[in-house]
Design a protein around this motif. Structure first.
Motif, PDB file in Angstrom:
ATOM      1  N   PRO A 126      -0.248   0.897  -5.190  1.00 24.09           N
ATOM      2  CA  PRO A 126       1.024   1.540  -4.815  1.00 24.09           C
ATOM      3  C   PRO A 126       2.127   0.566  -4.407  1.00 24.09           C
ATOM      4  N   LEU A 127       1.774  -0.663  -4.028  1.00 23.47           N
ATOM      5  CA  LEU A 127       2.799  -1.631  -3.636  1.00 23.47           C
ATOM      6  C   LEU A 127       3.268  -2.500  -4.800  1.00 23.47           C
ATOM      7  N   VAL A 128       2.695  -2.306  -5.971  1.00 23.64           N
ATOM      8  CA  VAL A 128       3.122  -3.062  -7.153  1.00 23.64           C
ATOM      9  C   VAL A 128       4.183  -2.247  -7.889  1.00 23.64           C
ATOM     10  N   ASP A 129       5.374  -2.836  -8.064  1.00 23.74           N
ATOM     11  CA  ASP A 129       6.465  -2.081  -8.686  1.00 23.74           C
ATOM     12  C   ASP A 129       6.336  -2.066 -10.207  1.00 23.74           C
ATOM     13  N   SER A 130       7.337  -1.502 -10.859  1.00 26.30           N
ATOM     14  CA  SER A 130       7.291  -1.332 -12.315  1.00 26.30           C
ATOM     15  C   SER A 130       7.316  -2.661 -13.065  1.00 26.30           C
ATOM     16  N   ASP A 138       7.872  -5.036   4.679  1.00 24.33           N
ATOM     17  CA  ASP A 138       8.658  -5.513   5.814  1.00 24.33           C
ATOM     18  C   ASP A 138       9.937  -6.216   5.371  1.00 24.33           C
ATOM     19  N   ARG A 139      10.069  -6.481   4.066  1.00 26.53           N
ATOM     20  CA  ARG A 139      11.296  -7.079   3.552  1.00 26.53           C
ATOM     21  C   ARG A 139      12.241  -6.030   2.977  1.00 26.53           C
ATOM     22  N   LEU A 140      11.799  -4.796   2.967  1.00 25.63           N
ATOM     23  CA  LEU A 140      12.628  -3.710   2.458  1.00 25.63           C
ATOM     24  C   LEU A 140      13.320  -3.000   3.614  1.00 25.63           C
ATOM     25  N   LYS A 141      14.581  -2.661   3.401  1.00 22.25           N
ATOM     26  CA  LYS A 141      15.306  -1.934   4.440  1.00 22.25           C
ATOM     27  C   LYS A 141      14.726  -0.534   4.637  1.00 22.25           C
ATOM     28  N   ALA A 142      14.178   0.009   3.543  1.00 26.54           N
ATOM     29  CA  ALA A 142      13.670   1.381   3.615  1.00 26.54           C
ATOM     30  C   ALA A 142      12.153   1.419   3.464  1.00 26.54           C
ATOM     31  N   GLY A 143      11.468   0.378   3.939  1.00 29.73           N
ATOM     32  CA  GLY A 143      10.014   0.370   3.860  1.00 29.73           C
ATOM     33  C   GLY A 143       9.419   1.468   4.729  1.00 29.73           C
ATOM     34  N   SER A 144       8.578   2.295   4.146  1.00 28.10           N
ATOM     35  CA  SER A 144       8.006   3.426   4.872  1.00 28.10           C
ATOM     36  C   SER A 144       6.806   2.979   5.698  1.00 28.10           C
ATOM     37  N   PRO A 145       6.461   3.741   6.731  1.00 26.87           N
ATOM     38  CA  PRO A 145       5.255   3.426   7.515  1.00 26.87           C
ATOM     39  C   PRO A 145       4.003   3.387   6.642  1.00 26.87           C
ATOM     40  N   GLU A 146       3.963   4.235   5.619  1.00 22.85           N
ATOM     41  CA  GLU A 146       2.804   4.243   4.727  1.00 22.85           C
ATOM     42  C   GLU A 146       2.701   2.928   3.959  1.00 22.85           C
ATOM     43  N   GLN A 147       3.842   2.423   3.478  1.00 20.81           N
ATOM     44  CA  GLN A 147       3.836   1.154   2.755  1.00 20.81           C
ATOM     45  C   GLN A 147       3.427   0.002   3.671  1.00 20.81           C
ATOM     46  N   ILE A 148       3.932   0.027   4.892  1.00 22.05           N
ATOM     47  CA  ILE A 148       3.572  -1.022   5.851  1.00 22.05           C
ATOM     48  C   ILE A 148       2.076  -0.987   6.137  1.00 22.05           C
ATOM     49  N   GLU A 149       1.531   0.207   6.251  1.00 20.85           N
ATOM     50  CA  GLU A 149       0.091   0.339   6.484  1.00 20.85           C
ATOM     51  C   GLU A 149      -0.703  -0.184   5.285  1.00 20.85           C
ATOM     52  N   GLN A 150      -0.220   0.101   4.078  1.00 25.52           N
ATOM     53  CA  GLN A 150      -0.895  -0.394   2.876  1.00 25.52           C
ATOM     54  C   GLN A 150      -0.850  -1.922   2.813  1.00 25.52           C
ATOM     55  N   TRP A 151       0.288  -2.488   3.191  1.00 21.64           N
ATOM     56  CA  TRP A 151       0.413  -3.949   3.199  1.00 21.64           C
ATOM     57  C   TRP A 151      -0.518  -4.571   4.242  1.00 21.64           C
ATOM     58  N   ASN A 152      -0.524  -4.015   5.430  1.00 18.23           N
ATOM     59  CA  ASN A 152      -1.392  -4.544   6.484  1.00 18.23           C
ATOM     60  C   ASN A 152      -2.865  -4.456   6.089  1.00 18.23           C
ATOM     61  N   ASP A 153      -3.207  -3.414   5.352  1.00 13.82           N
ATOM     62  CA  ASP A 153      -4.584  -3.276   4.879  1.00 13.82           C
ATOM     63  C   ASP A 153      -4.921  -4.389   3.889  1.00 13.82           C
ATOM     64  N   LEU A 154      -3.977  -4.688   2.992  1.00 15.35           N
ATOM     65  CA  LEU A 154      -4.197  -5.782   2.041  1.00 15.35           C
ATOM     66  C   LEU A 154      -4.370  -7.115   2.768  1.00 15.35           C
ATOM     67  N   VAL A 155      -3.491  -7.375   3.725  1.00 15.44           N
ATOM     68  CA  VAL A 155      -3.538  -8.647   4.447  1.00 15.44           C
ATOM     69  C   VAL A 155      -4.837  -8.781   5.239  1.00 15.44           C
ATOM     70  N   SER A 156      -5.314  -7.676   5.789  1.00 15.72           N
ATOM     71  CA  SER A 156      -6.555  -7.740   6.568  1.00 15.72           C
ATOM     72  C   SER A 156      -7.744  -8.124   5.700  1.00 15.72           C
ATOM     73  N   ARG A 157      -7.693  -7.757   4.423  1.00 17.14           N
ATOM     74  CA  ARG A 157      -8.799  -8.071   3.519  1.00 17.14           C
ATOM     75  C   ARG A 157      -8.559  -9.336   2.701  1.00 17.14           C
ATOM     76  N   TYR A 158      -7.288  -9.690   2.532  1.00 19.24           N
ATOM     77  CA  TYR A 158      -6.931 -10.894   1.773  1.00 19.24           C
ATOM     78  C   TYR A 158      -5.942 -11.709   2.605  1.00 19.24           C
ATOM     79  N   PRO A 159      -6.432 -12.414   3.619  1.00 24.98           N
ATOM     80  CA  PRO A 159      -5.538 -13.102   4.568  1.00 24.98           C
ATOM     81  C   PRO A 159      -4.676 -14.186   3.947  1.00 24.98           C
ATOM     82  N   PHE A 160      -5.020 -14.653   2.741  1.00 21.97           N
ATOM     83  CA  PHE A 160      -4.186 -15.689   2.120  1.00 21.97           C
ATOM     84  C   PHE A 160      -2.787 -15.172   1.800  1.00 21.97           C
TER      85      PHE A 160
END
Length: 223
Positions: A126-130, A138-160
């Motif tokens: 869902p975080l990969v665009d067209s 966190d770089r988007l002005k209109a980033g939704s809480p759901e997107q932030i949660e999805q990003w944090n989930d990715l970072v927790s599993r792929y810390p690089f």
């Protein structure tokens, strides 16, 4: 002249050894090493080695004119020339930046997790665009809480994804996932994982690459 030639020869050889070491250390920290004013750290041993070489040539000329210590000065010069030639031949195979980057990923991530990451982001995450770019909420002005949660989930599993202050860019296109850091000024570095088939060799005029498996390679673009 004897002492000068020996000292200059030793300094020159140490500078030769420092060049791949600096590159390898930069790879291990996932960022090229720099010295003020924003110059590659390799300029230090290159500069010192150049000065040592000039002094060595001066010692050789003086010994030939004075007919003293010629065996020592010419011998040291021969060793320096031979070492320089051997270094140039071995440079493509010696540990360098990409080897350090590889070892960092091997010790902290592992190839299995890199493949898992590539598979996940290439399957319509869902975080990969067209355009196939992984967006940072966190770089988007209109980033939704759901997107932030999805990003944090990715970072927790792929810390690089958070390495280098989370400045990396992830692109997933046509069965290839690439993560790179950097800028046009200093170049870009990172890795590629082919989710289908094999990774392809890069143009040597555009980048260096180090293939570690049929589907994984580390890259260092010049631009």
């Amino acid at each position: 002249m004897k002492r000068t030639s020996i000292v200059c020869g030793v300094v020159f050889l140490l500078c030769l050894l420092a060049l791949p070491s600096i590159g390898y250390i930069g790879g291990r920290v996932c960022m090229p090493l720099w010295v003020p004013p924003f110059l590659p750290a390799q300029v230090v041993p290159l500069g010192i080695g150049f000065v040592a070489g000039v002094f060595l040539l001066g010692a050789v000329v003086r010994s030939l004119i004075a007919r003293r210590d010629r065996r020592w000065t010419l011998g040291v010069l021969a060793v320096v020339i031979a070492a320089t030639g051997a270094f140039r031949l071995a440079a493509p195979h010696s540990p360098g930046y990409l080897h350090g980057l590889r070892d960092r990923f091997v010790s902290k991530v592992g190839y299995a997790r890199m493949r898992q990451f590539a598979e996940e982001v290439s399957r319509h995450h869902p975080l990969v665009d067209s355009e196939g770019i992984l967006i940072r909420p966190d770089r988007l002005k209109a980033g939704s809480p759901e997107q932030i949660e999805q990003w944090n989930d990715l970072v927790s599993r792929y810390p690089f994804l958070n390495w280098n202050f989370a400045t990396g860019t992830v692109i997933a296109r046509e069965g290839l996932v690439e993560l790179t850091w950097g800028s046009p000024l200093v170049g870009h570095w990172g890795f590629q994982v082919a989710t289908t088939g094999e990774v392809t060799d890069l143009d040597p005029d555009r980048a260096w690459f180090l293939r570690v498996a049929e589907d994984i390679q580390f890259v260092n673009y010049f631009d």
